[in-house]
Design a protein around this motif. Sequence first.
Motif, PDB file in Angstrom:
ATOM      1  N   SER A  85       0.771 -11.296 -17.815  1.00 14.79           N
ATOM      2  CA  SER A  85      -0.688 -11.372 -17.905  1.00 14.79           C
ATOM      3  C   SER A  85      -1.395 -10.398 -16.976  1.00 14.79           C
ATOM      4  O   SER A  85      -2.427  -9.822 -17.331  1.00 14.79           O
ATOM      5  CB  SER A  85      -1.148 -12.800 -17.600  1.00 14.79           C
ATOM      6  OG  SER A  85      -0.599 -13.715 -18.527  1.00 14.79           O
ATOM      7  N   ILE A  86      -0.864 -10.199 -15.776  1.00 15.01           N
ATOM      8  CA  ILE A  86      -1.508  -9.292 -14.823  1.00 15.01           C
ATOM      9  C   ILE A  86      -1.316  -7.846 -15.260  1.00 15.01           C
ATOM     10  O   ILE A  86      -2.258  -7.050 -15.294  1.00 15.01           O
ATOM     11  CB  ILE A  86      -0.966  -9.515 -13.400  1.00 15.01           C
ATOM     12  CG1 ILE A  86      -1.279 -10.943 -12.930  1.00 15.01           C
ATOM     13  CG2 ILE A  86      -1.541  -8.489 -12.431  1.00 15.01           C
ATOM     14  CD1 ILE A  86      -0.658 -11.300 -11.604  1.00 15.01           C
ATOM     15  N   ALA A  87      -0.081  -7.492 -15.614  1.00 10.83           N
ATOM     16  CA  ALA A  87       0.216  -6.104 -15.975  1.00 10.83           C
ATOM     17  C   ALA A  87      -0.429  -5.710 -17.291  1.00 10.83           C
ATOM     18  O   ALA A  87      -0.930  -4.587 -17.435  1.00 10.83           O
ATOM     19  CB  ALA A  87       1.727  -5.913 -16.055  1.00 10.83           C
TER      20      ALA A  87
ATOM     21  N   ARG B 294       9.325  -3.380  -7.092  1.00 12.27           N
ATOM     22  CA  ARG B 294       9.864  -4.739  -7.251  1.00 12.27           C
ATOM     23  C   ARG B 294       9.231  -5.680  -6.229  1.00 12.27           C
ATOM     24  O   ARG B 294       8.858  -6.817  -6.550  1.00 12.27           O
ATOM     25  CB  ARG B 294      11.384  -4.753  -7.068  1.00 12.27           C
ATOM     26  CG  ARG B 294      12.184  -4.383  -8.287  1.00 12.27           C
ATOM     27  CD  ARG B 294      13.669  -4.505  -8.002  1.00 12.27           C
ATOM     28  NE  ARG B 294      14.033  -5.872  -7.712  1.00 12.27           N
ATOM     29  CZ  ARG B 294      14.412  -6.768  -8.642  1.00 12.27           C
ATOM     30  NH1 ARG B 294      14.469  -6.430  -9.909  1.00 12.27           N
ATOM     31  NH2 ARG B 294      14.753  -7.997  -8.293  1.00 12.27           N
ATOM     32  N   LYS B 295       9.139  -5.225  -4.975  1.00 10.81           N
ATOM     33  CA  LYS B 295       8.553  -6.066  -3.935  1.00 10.81           C
ATOM     34  C   LYS B 295       7.097  -6.390  -4.257  1.00 10.81           C
ATOM     35  O   LYS B 295       6.628  -7.509  -4.016  1.00 10.81           O
ATOM     36  CB  LYS B 295       8.677  -5.375  -2.569  1.00 10.81           C
ATOM     37  CG  LYS B 295      10.123  -5.298  -2.059  1.00 10.81           C
ATOM     38  CD  LYS B 295      10.197  -4.556  -0.726  1.00 10.81           C
ATOM     39  CE  LYS B 295      11.633  -4.504  -0.207  1.00 10.81           C
ATOM     40  NZ  LYS B 295      11.731  -3.734   1.065  1.00 10.81           N
ATOM     41  N   ASN B 296       6.392  -5.404  -4.802  1.00  9.13           N
ATOM     42  CA  ASN B 296       5.008  -5.654  -5.198  1.00  9.13           C
ATOM     43  C   ASN B 296       4.939  -6.658  -6.343  1.00  9.13           C
ATOM     44  O   ASN B 296       4.037  -7.519  -6.371  1.00  9.13           O
ATOM     45  CB  ASN B 296       4.332  -4.347  -5.606  1.00  9.13           C
ATOM     46  CG  ASN B 296       2.887  -4.553  -6.012  1.00  9.13           C
ATOM     47  OD1 ASN B 296       2.031  -4.872  -5.192  1.00  9.13           O
ATOM     48  ND2 ASN B 296       2.598  -4.389  -7.299  1.00  9.13           N
ATOM     49  N   CYS B 297       5.876  -6.549  -7.291  1.00 10.93           N
ATOM     50  CA  CYS B 297       5.915  -7.516  -8.390  1.00 10.93           C
ATOM     51  C   CYS B 297       6.138  -8.928  -7.855  1.00 10.93           C
ATOM     52  O   CYS B 297       5.550  -9.893  -8.370  1.00 10.93           O
ATOM     53  CB  CYS B 297       7.020  -7.150  -9.383  1.00 10.93           C
ATOM     54  SG  CYS B 297       6.638  -5.720 -10.414  1.00 10.93           S
ATOM     55  N   TRP B 298       6.971  -9.061  -6.841  1.00  9.43           N
ATOM     56  CA  TRP B 298       7.166 -10.379  -6.247  1.00  9.43           C
ATOM     57  C   TRP B 298       5.897 -10.840  -5.525  1.00  9.43           C
ATOM     58  O   TRP B 298       5.446 -11.979  -5.693  1.00  9.43           O
ATOM     59  CB  TRP B 298       8.347 -10.381  -5.278  1.00  9.43           C
ATOM     60  CG  TRP B 298       8.306 -11.559  -4.339  1.00  9.43           C
ATOM     61  CD1 TRP B 298       8.049 -11.548  -3.010  1.00  9.43           C
ATOM     62  CD2 TRP B 298       8.477 -12.932  -4.705  1.00  9.43           C
ATOM     63  NE1 TRP B 298       8.051 -12.824  -2.509  1.00  9.43           N
ATOM     64  CE2 TRP B 298       8.314 -13.704  -3.518  1.00  9.43           C
ATOM     65  CE3 TRP B 298       8.753 -13.596  -5.895  1.00  9.43           C
ATOM     66  CZ2 TRP B 298       8.423 -15.096  -3.503  1.00  9.43           C
ATOM     67  CZ3 TRP B 298       8.851 -14.987  -5.881  1.00  9.43           C
ATOM     68  CH2 TRP B 298       8.690 -15.714  -4.700  1.00  9.43           C
ATOM     69  N   ASP B 299       5.308  -9.957  -4.735  1.00 11.72           N
ATOM     70  CA  ASP B 299       4.092 -10.324  -3.995  1.00 11.72           C
ATOM     71  C   ASP B 299       2.988 -10.792  -4.942  1.00 11.72           C
ATOM     72  O   ASP B 299       2.290 -11.772  -4.655  1.00 11.72           O
ATOM     73  CB  ASP B 299       3.593  -9.131  -3.169  1.00 11.72           C
ATOM     74  CG  ASP B 299       4.497  -8.816  -1.985  1.00 11.72           C
ATOM     75  OD1 ASP B 299       5.279  -9.691  -1.588  1.00 11.72           O
ATOM     76  OD2 ASP B 299       4.426  -7.676  -1.482  1.00 11.72           O
ATOM     77  N   GLU B 300       2.836 -10.083  -6.063  1.00 11.91           N
ATOM     78  CA  GLU B 300       1.759 -10.380  -7.011  1.00 11.91           C
ATOM     79  C   GLU B 300       2.205 -11.321  -8.131  1.00 11.91           C
ATOM     80  O   GLU B 300       1.404 -11.669  -8.995  1.00 11.91           O
ATOM     81  CB  GLU B 300       1.231  -9.078  -7.618  1.00 11.91           C
ATOM     82  CG  GLU B 300       0.640  -8.113  -6.605  1.00 11.91           C
ATOM     83  CD  GLU B 300      -0.577  -8.692  -5.911  1.00 11.91           C
ATOM     84  OE1 GLU B 300      -1.321  -9.465  -6.546  1.00 11.91           O
ATOM     85  OE2 GLU B 300      -0.783  -8.383  -4.719  1.00 11.91           O
ATOM     86  N   LEU B 301       3.496 -11.699  -8.130  1.00 11.08           N
ATOM     87  CA  LEU B 301       4.077 -12.565  -9.170  1.00 11.08           C
ATOM     88  C   LEU B 301       3.891 -11.963 -10.562  1.00 11.08           C
ATOM     89  O   LEU B 301       3.424 -12.603 -11.503  1.00 11.08           O
ATOM     90  CB  LEU B 301       3.490 -13.978  -9.090  1.00 11.08           C
ATOM     91  CG  LEU B 301       3.794 -14.733  -7.776  1.00 11.08           C
ATOM     92  CD1 LEU B 301       3.152 -16.102  -7.790  1.00 11.08           C
ATOM     93  CD2 LEU B 301       5.295 -14.838  -7.552  1.00 11.08           C
ATOM     94  N   ILE B 302       4.302 -10.700 -10.673  1.00  7.61           N
ATOM     95  CA  ILE B 302       4.271  -9.957 -11.925  1.00  7.61           C
ATOM     96  C   ILE B 302       5.665  -9.960 -12.527  1.00  7.61           C
ATOM     97  O   ILE B 302       6.664  -9.835 -11.819  1.00  7.61           O
ATOM     98  CB  ILE B 302       3.801  -8.508 -11.665  1.00  7.61           C
ATOM     99  CG1 ILE B 302       2.360  -8.501 -11.126  1.00  7.61           C
ATOM    100  CG2 ILE B 302       3.917  -7.648 -12.925  1.00  7.61           C
ATOM    101  CD1 ILE B 302       1.898  -7.144 -10.638  1.00  7.61           C
TER     102      ILE B 302
END
Length: 335
Positions: free
Chosen positions: A302-304, A280-288
């Motif tokens: 779009s990223i995933a 989840r934290k990575n999703c926030w960092d990368e805006l996923i």
Amino acid sequence: MSSIQTTTIQADTTNPILKLRGSHLEPNTSAYPELDKKGYTVVRNVLSKEKSSSYVDKAFDWLEGFDKGFKRDDRSTWKPESLPAFSRGGLFNRHGAAHEQWAWDIRSEQNIIDVFAKIWDTDELLVSFDAVNISLPFDQDANFQKDAWPHTDQSPLRRHKHCIQGIANLVEVGPKDGSLLVLEGSFELYNEFFEIHDKDAPPEGWSWRDSFLPTNDQLQWFYDKGCKWKKIEAGPGDLILWDSRTIHYGGNAEGDSIRVATYICYKPAKDILPDALERRKNCWDELIGTSHDPLLFRETGSIALGPLTDDERLRPLQRPVLSDRAKQLAGITSY
């Protein structure tokens, strides 16, 4: 507080990051009894009409900001080719939509949080980084996915009350407008269906993914049991809730009516596994973006998924600014 039920879940050996702990809280739906009776309910006037209207304006600002030709005041520009890529009638989970500031502002609305706090008997919640819906009434010959897509957002492996999903509805939706359609009675038959249709499982067994798309023949089983489709009518600021075992889909906008809504789902922060919290934290960092369940999620957007075109926007133009409360909901600040 009312008494709490717990459910023991068999370990998921196929994807340990996505399994819950051995026991977890079930949603307490006593405050919204229709969820146990019908599988869905509408909580009225959670947001004011004025606040809902302001979010609609921000949604249209967002669409116009892609400079593809869409103008909210020019009906001739209301066509798929004037919009960024979407699925179905107007489901946007690409272009960083999940992390737009207005989407985060809606997730952070205290009145919405309070509804889910009643369901989970705690206000220490995590929220999904889910999609937004801006459905326009396109011309009949417009090129977009027009077909219905009945599904549940719960794996056949999970046969207990597991998740309550939500839609923050921002405009008036009536019987002819685009809105959520539910197959009334389907959630009550959920367990019986999978017990009878166990032979329909693929050779590798039912998927752990919280999604199931019944075939036409499988849907007929529900119709034969008396289940009928119902379009949910709601006003600006209403919160639509449904049990994830309910078969449902989003209907297309019809006539001259638009649909503007965001998908929101909250669950207790204490129930997330450490690995999932790091994701989840990575999703926030990368805006996923993520799928609906804040604890058992898949990355989306779009990223995933990979961009559809070379010029596809991967993230919002500006990183959203989160309040202290929103940081807790995101999982980047602990309770």
